[in-house]
Motif scaffolding. Structure first.
Motif, PDB file in Angstrom:
ATOM      1  N   ASP A  67      63.778  60.376  -1.208  1.00 38.65           N
ATOM      2  CA  ASP A  67      64.703  60.615  -2.315  1.00 38.65           C
ATOM      3  C   ASP A  67      66.142  60.170  -2.065  1.00 38.65           C
ATOM      4  OD1 ASP A  67      65.202  62.515  -0.428  1.00 38.65           O
ATOM      5  OD2 ASP A  67      65.293  64.206  -1.817  1.00 38.65           O
ATOM      6  N   SER A  68      66.468  59.724  -0.836  1.00 36.80           N
ATOM      7  CA  SER A  68      67.821  59.200  -0.574  1.00 36.80           C
ATOM      8  C   SER A  68      67.845  58.527   0.791  1.00 36.80           C
ATOM      9  CB  SER A  68      68.872  60.323  -0.597  1.00 36.80           C
ATOM     10  OG  SER A  68      68.784  61.102   0.582  1.00 36.80           O
ATOM     11  N   GLY A  69      68.933  57.816   1.050  1.00 42.34           N
ATOM     12  CA  GLY A  69      69.114  57.209   2.362  1.00 42.34           C
ATOM     13  C   GLY A  69      69.318  58.266   3.433  1.00 42.34           C
ATOM     14  N   LEU A  70      70.055  59.314   3.083  1.00 44.02           N
ATOM     15  CA  LEU A  70      70.271  60.407   4.035  1.00 44.02           C
ATOM     16  C   LEU A  70      68.940  61.049   4.426  1.00 44.02           C
ATOM     17  CD1 LEU A  70      72.001  62.409   5.648  1.00 44.02           C
ATOM     18  CD2 LEU A  70      72.463  63.638   3.525  1.00 44.02           C
ATOM     19  N   SER A  71      68.069  61.292   3.445  1.00 46.14           N
ATOM     20  CA  SER A  71      66.741  61.850   3.750  1.00 46.14           C
ATOM     21  C   SER A  71      65.948  60.906   4.641  1.00 46.14           C
ATOM     22  CB  SER A  71      65.928  62.083   2.473  1.00 46.14           C
ATOM     23  OG  SER A  71      66.398  63.200   1.781  1.00 46.14           O
ATOM     24  N   THR A  94      81.275  54.174  10.200  1.00 47.30           N
ATOM     25  CA  THR A  94      80.110  54.094   9.321  1.00 47.30           C
ATOM     26  C   THR A  94      80.310  55.088   8.194  1.00 47.30           C
ATOM     27  OG1 THR A  94      77.690  54.309   9.160  1.00 47.30           O
ATOM     28  CG2 THR A  94      78.787  55.780  10.708  1.00 47.30           C
ATOM     29  N   PHE A  95      79.426  55.042   7.193  1.00 46.56           N
ATOM     30  CA  PHE A  95      79.435  56.058   6.147  1.00 46.56           C
ATOM     31  C   PHE A  95      78.962  57.371   6.766  1.00 46.56           C
ATOM     32  CE2 PHE A  95      77.179  58.063   2.411  1.00 46.56           C
ATOM     33  CZ  PHE A  95      78.341  58.474   1.792  1.00 46.56           C
ATOM     34  N   ILE A  96      79.492  58.478   6.278  1.00 48.71           N
ATOM     35  CA  ILE A  96      79.237  59.769   6.934  1.00 48.71           C
ATOM     36  C   ILE A  96      77.757  60.148   6.992  1.00 48.71           C
ATOM     37  CG2 ILE A  96      79.568  61.213   4.880  1.00 48.71           C
ATOM     38  CD1 ILE A  96      81.174  63.112   6.955  1.00 48.71           C
ATOM     39  N   ALA A  97      76.926  59.608   6.086  1.00 50.85           N
ATOM     40  CA  ALA A  97      75.501  59.977   6.057  1.00 50.85           C
ATOM     41  C   ALA A  97      74.802  59.683   7.381  1.00 50.85           C
ATOM     42  CB  ALA A  97      74.783  59.252   4.916  1.00 50.85           C
ATOM     43  N   THR A  98      75.224  58.627   8.088  1.00 52.68           N
ATOM     44  CA  THR A  98      74.605  58.300   9.373  1.00 52.68           C
ATOM     45  C   THR A  98      74.727  59.497  10.321  1.00 52.68           C
ATOM     46  OG1 THR A  98      75.514  56.071   9.025  1.00 52.68           O
ATOM     47  CG2 THR A  98      74.455  56.501  11.138  1.00 52.68           C
ATOM     48  N   ALA A  99      75.938  60.042  10.412  1.00 49.64           N
ATOM     49  CA  ALA A  99      76.184  61.182  11.305  1.00 49.64           C
ATOM     50  C   ALA A  99      75.597  62.469  10.738  1.00 49.64           C
ATOM     51  CB  ALA A  99      77.679  61.332  11.541  1.00 49.64           C
ATOM     52  N   GLU A 165      67.306  51.984  13.109  1.00 49.18           N
ATOM     53  CA  GLU A 165      68.300  51.202  12.369  1.00 49.18           C
ATOM     54  C   GLU A 165      68.736  51.954  11.110  1.00 49.18           C
ATOM     55  OE1 GLU A 165      67.099  46.857  11.725  1.00 49.18           O
ATOM     56  OE2 GLU A 165      65.235  47.771  12.402  1.00 49.18           O
ATOM     57  N   ASP A 166      70.044  52.033  10.885  1.00 49.58           N
ATOM     58  CA  ASP A 166      70.536  52.430   9.564  1.00 49.58           C
ATOM     59  C   ASP A 166      70.805  51.113   8.823  1.00 49.58           C
ATOM     60  OD1 ASP A 166      71.776  53.217   7.270  1.00 49.58           O
ATOM     61  OD2 ASP A 166      73.141  54.652   8.213  1.00 49.58           O
ATOM     62  N   ALA A 167      69.807  50.726   8.012  1.00 53.22           N
ATOM     63  CA  ALA A 167      69.858  49.436   7.324  1.00 53.22           C
ATOM     64  C   ALA A 167      70.292  49.590   5.862  1.00 53.22           C
ATOM     65  CB  ALA A 167      68.497  48.754   7.418  1.00 53.22           C
ATOM     66  N   SER A 168      70.993  50.673   5.569  1.00 54.95           N
ATOM     67  CA  SER A 168      71.348  51.020   4.184  1.00 54.95           C
ATOM     68  C   SER A 168      72.255  50.009   3.500  1.00 54.95           C
ATOM     69  CB  SER A 168      72.044  52.380   4.162  1.00 54.95           C
ATOM     70  OG  SER A 168      71.158  53.368   4.615  1.00 54.95           O
ATOM     71  N   GLN A 169      72.927  49.148   4.283  1.00 48.10           N
ATOM     72  CA  GLN A 169      73.807  48.145   3.670  1.00 48.10           C
ATOM     73  C   GLN A 169      73.296  46.728   3.924  1.00 48.10           C
ATOM     74  OE1 GLN A 169      77.969  48.777   4.540  1.00 48.10           O
ATOM     75  NE2 GLN A 169      77.896  50.939   3.971  1.00 48.10           N
ATOM     76  N   ALA A 170      72.036  46.600   4.330  1.00 46.47           N
ATOM     77  CA  ALA A 170      71.615  45.263   4.798  1.00 46.47           C
ATOM     78  C   ALA A 170      70.191  44.869   4.397  1.00 46.47           C
ATOM     79  CB  ALA A 170      71.769  45.198   6.313  1.00 46.47           C
ATOM     80  N   PHE A 189      66.585  52.975   4.969  1.00 42.86           N
ATOM     81  CA  PHE A 189      67.360  52.263   3.949  1.00 42.86           C
ATOM     82  C   PHE A 189      67.759  53.248   2.852  1.00 42.86           C
ATOM     83  CE2 PHE A 189      64.676  49.002   5.756  1.00 42.86           C
ATOM     84  CZ  PHE A 189      65.387  47.807   5.665  1.00 42.86           C
ATOM     85  N   SER A 190      68.987  53.182   2.412  1.00 46.22           N
ATOM     86  CA  SER A 190      69.381  53.847   1.174  1.00 46.22           C
ATOM     87  C   SER A 190      69.037  52.901   0.031  1.00 46.22           C
ATOM     88  CB  SER A 190      70.883  54.111   1.173  1.00 46.22           C
ATOM     89  OG  SER A 190      71.316  54.462  -0.134  1.00 46.22           O
ATOM     90  N   LEU A 191      68.591  53.468  -1.098  1.00 42.93           N
ATOM     91  CA  LEU A 191      68.351  52.666  -2.295  1.00 42.93           C
ATOM     92  C   LEU A 191      69.246  53.184  -3.437  1.00 42.93           C
ATOM     93  CD1 LEU A 191      64.462  52.549  -1.897  1.00 42.93           C
ATOM     94  CD2 LEU A 191      66.031  50.676  -1.404  1.00 42.93           C
ATOM     95  N   ALA A 194      74.191  51.121  -6.075  1.00 37.84           N
ATOM     96  CA  ALA A 194      75.070  49.987  -5.787  1.00 37.84           C
ATOM     97  C   ALA A 194      74.698  49.235  -4.508  1.00 37.84           C
ATOM     98  CB  ALA A 194      76.517  50.468  -5.698  1.00 37.84           C
ATOM     99  N   LYS A 195      73.642  49.648  -3.813  1.00 36.09           N
ATOM    100  CA  LYS A 195      73.236  48.921  -2.600  1.00 36.09           C
ATOM    101  C   LYS A 195      72.606  47.577  -2.990  1.00 36.09           C
ATOM    102  CE  LYS A 195      74.779  52.186  -0.096  1.00 36.09           C
ATOM    103  NZ  LYS A 195      74.396  53.168   0.870  1.00 36.09           N
ATOM    104  N   ASN A 196      72.395  46.694  -2.027  1.00 34.92           N
ATOM    105  CA  ASN A 196      71.828  45.370  -2.347  1.00 34.92           C
ATOM    106  C   ASN A 196      70.506  45.508  -3.103  1.00 34.92           C
ATOM    107  OD1 ASN A 196      73.892  44.827  -0.484  1.00 34.92           O
ATOM    108  ND2 ASN A 196      72.965  42.861   0.036  1.00 34.92           N
TER     109      ASN A 196
HETATM  110  C1  PLP Z   1      74.609  54.493   1.520  1.00 33.56           C
HETATM  111  C2  PLP Z   1      74.482  54.765   2.973  1.00 33.56           C
HETATM  112  C3  PLP Z   1      73.752  55.858   3.496  1.00 33.56           C
HETATM  113  C4  PLP Z   1      73.254  57.006   2.681  1.00 33.56           C
HETATM  114  O1  PLP Z   1      72.497  56.722   1.614  1.00 33.56           O
HETATM  115  P1  PLP Z   1      72.319  57.705   0.380  1.00 33.56           P
HETATM  116  O2  PLP Z   1      71.218  57.068  -0.365  1.00 33.56           O
HETATM  117  O3  PLP Z   1      73.596  57.763  -0.355  1.00 33.56           O
HETATM  118  O4  PLP Z   1      71.934  59.050   0.928  1.00 33.56           O
HETATM  119  C5  PLP Z   1      73.600  55.939   4.871  1.00 33.56           C
HETATM  120  N1  PLP Z   1      74.156  55.043   5.700  1.00 33.56           N
HETATM  121  C6  PLP Z   1      74.895  54.017   5.241  1.00 33.56           C
HETATM  122  C7  PLP Z   1      75.472  53.051   6.221  1.00 33.56           C
HETATM  123  C8  PLP Z   1      75.101  53.840   3.877  1.00 33.56           C
HETATM  124  O5  PLP Z   1      75.849  52.839   3.439  1.00 33.56           O
END
Ligand code: PLP
Length: 392
Positions: A67-71, A94-99, A165-170, A189-191, A194-196
């Motif tokens: 349901d999210s990139g954080l999950s 990085t974006f705080i979700a990684t931590a 890998e946190d591939a949420s921006q790639a 991956f976050s989806l 606004a992600k790619n």
């Molecule tokens: C967007 C993002 C996330 C979190 O994704 P969500 O879908 O918003 O929970 C995690 N890491 C990075 C680097 C991001 O850019």
């Protein structure tokens, strides 16, 4: 007169999801209608179909929608049994979700400074941060650039650590010809829209070649259950919605073409901004970056941002406050000066508009505005010298 100029002023938004929807409207509307007709909203066929499409795209055996990139990040850590007392190393920028993913399982995020050329995790600093409680390294492919994965995975093997890998921006970026997602033990991956590759709401996905981890994540996202009302583990409700999966399946087919457009825009920006006193993260020889963001580095960042705003150009800072200086992470015990490259970078970076539908005319408008600012900035720094001389 000035009103007329304003009316004609070209607006450059930071992203334009409406423009993207217009290019795929028919396919999206058909896909959504199909879900509405079948009303199979939870773990419907589109979820399994998108998962197999995305696994094939990344070159991995398994993909599990959540349901999210954080999950996605959190469930991978749980699947590896990482929790209280464990440490996970990641980048300070990085974006705080990684931590948050690391702290949400009870583990401790160990931050390290970035490489000043690439703005990504610096493997030399990672090695220094490894200790007896380290369980994993979490490289972040920030801005659509790929972290230097070979030395990271080599280091991880030597110390028996997982690479997540946190591939949420790639989405779709390549490293030595291979797509991100398949470069470590597992990837998240976050989806986010606004992600790619983005859903029309919150969504995320995990990819891995590890059958056991895939099975664990599948359980954890769905109440710890494969067979209804039989619960293997104490899980969560973190499923990817069928509606999002249907949208994502359509959009995945366009991803390569969109990424090519982003690379093309980045090239144009770089070429036109070259030599005007602005820095960029390096695109290294072994990567094919996908420019989720186009980041520049400049002395008078805040003034440049105001200058762009008055010309109708949106820009954003990714990110203005590094993790170790956020109130949420005071308890980690870091202080100002601990990560000097990250701190200096945060004060100087600015992300310019980039998205596939951006036109060359819009890019040229942004470039002109940056040029006029750089000229004025140089001019102003010249004038006070004159004034000082005159007063003598
Ligand atoms: C967007 C993002 C996330 C979190 O994704 P969500 O879908 O918003 O929970 C995690 N890491 C990075 C680097 C991001 O850019």
């Amino acid at each position: 007169m000035s009103l007329q100029v304003n009316d004609q002023m070209q607006q450059v938004p930071f992203v334009d999801l409406k423009a993207q929807y217009q290019t795929i409207k028919d396919e999206i509307d058909t896909a959504i209608t199909e879900v509405l007709t079948n009303t199979n909203f939870i773990l419907g066929q589109a979820v399994a179909d998108f998962e197999s499409d995305f696994a094939a795209y990344c070159g991995t055996h398994f993909a599990i929608g959540v349901d999210s990139g954080l999950s996605a990040l959190e469930l991978v850590l749980r699947a590896y049994g990482i929790g209280p007392g464990d440490e996970v190393i990641t980048a300070a920028n990085t974006f705080i979700a990684t931590a948050l993913a690391i702290s949400s399982v009870g583990a401790t995020p160990i931050l390290v400074d970035i490489d000043p050329a690439t703005y990504l995790l610096d493997v030399v600093r990672v090695e220094c941060a490894i200790g007896p409680y380290t369980k994993a390294i979490m490289p972040v492919h920030l801005y659509g650039h790929v972290a230097d994965m070979d030395p990271i995975t080599e280091l991880a093997h030597r110390h028996n650590l997982k690479v997540i890998e946190d591939a949420s921006q790639a989405h779709g970026a390549r490293y030595k010809g291979r797509r991100v997602g398949g470069l470590g033990d597992a990837a998240a991956f976050s989806l986010y829209p606004a992600k790619n590759l983005g859903a029309y709401g919150d969504a995320g996905i995990i990819v891995t070649d590890d059958a056991e981890v895939a099975e664990q994540v599948r359980l954890l996202r769905n109440y710890g259950s494969i067979q209804k009302y039989h619960h293997e583990v104490a899980g969560f409700n973190r499923r990817l919605d069928t509606l999002h999966a249907a949208v994502l399946r359509v959009k995945l087919q366009k991803l390569d073409q969109w990424n090519t457009a982003r690379r093309c825009h980045a090239n144009r920006y770089r070429k036109l901004l070259d030599g005007c006193g602005i820095g960029f993260p390096t695109e290294s020889q072994h990567e094919e970056a996908v420019y989720h963001l186009f980041v520049i580095e400049v002395d008078a960042r805040d003034e440049l941002q105001r200058h762009l705003t008055t010309r109708g150009i949106s820009s954003v800072i990714h990110y203005p406050i590094p993790l170790h200086l956020q109130p949420a992470y005071q308890h980690l015990g870091y202080s100002k000066g601990d990560f000097p490259i990250t701190e200096r970078t945060c004060e100087r970076i600015l992300s310019l508009p980039i998205y596939p539908e951006l036109s060359d005319t819009q890019i040229d408008h942004v470039v002109q505005a940056v040029h006029s600012f750089m000229f004025e900035a140089n001019y102003q720094s010249y004038v006070p010298t004159l004034a000082t001389n005159q007063s003598l």
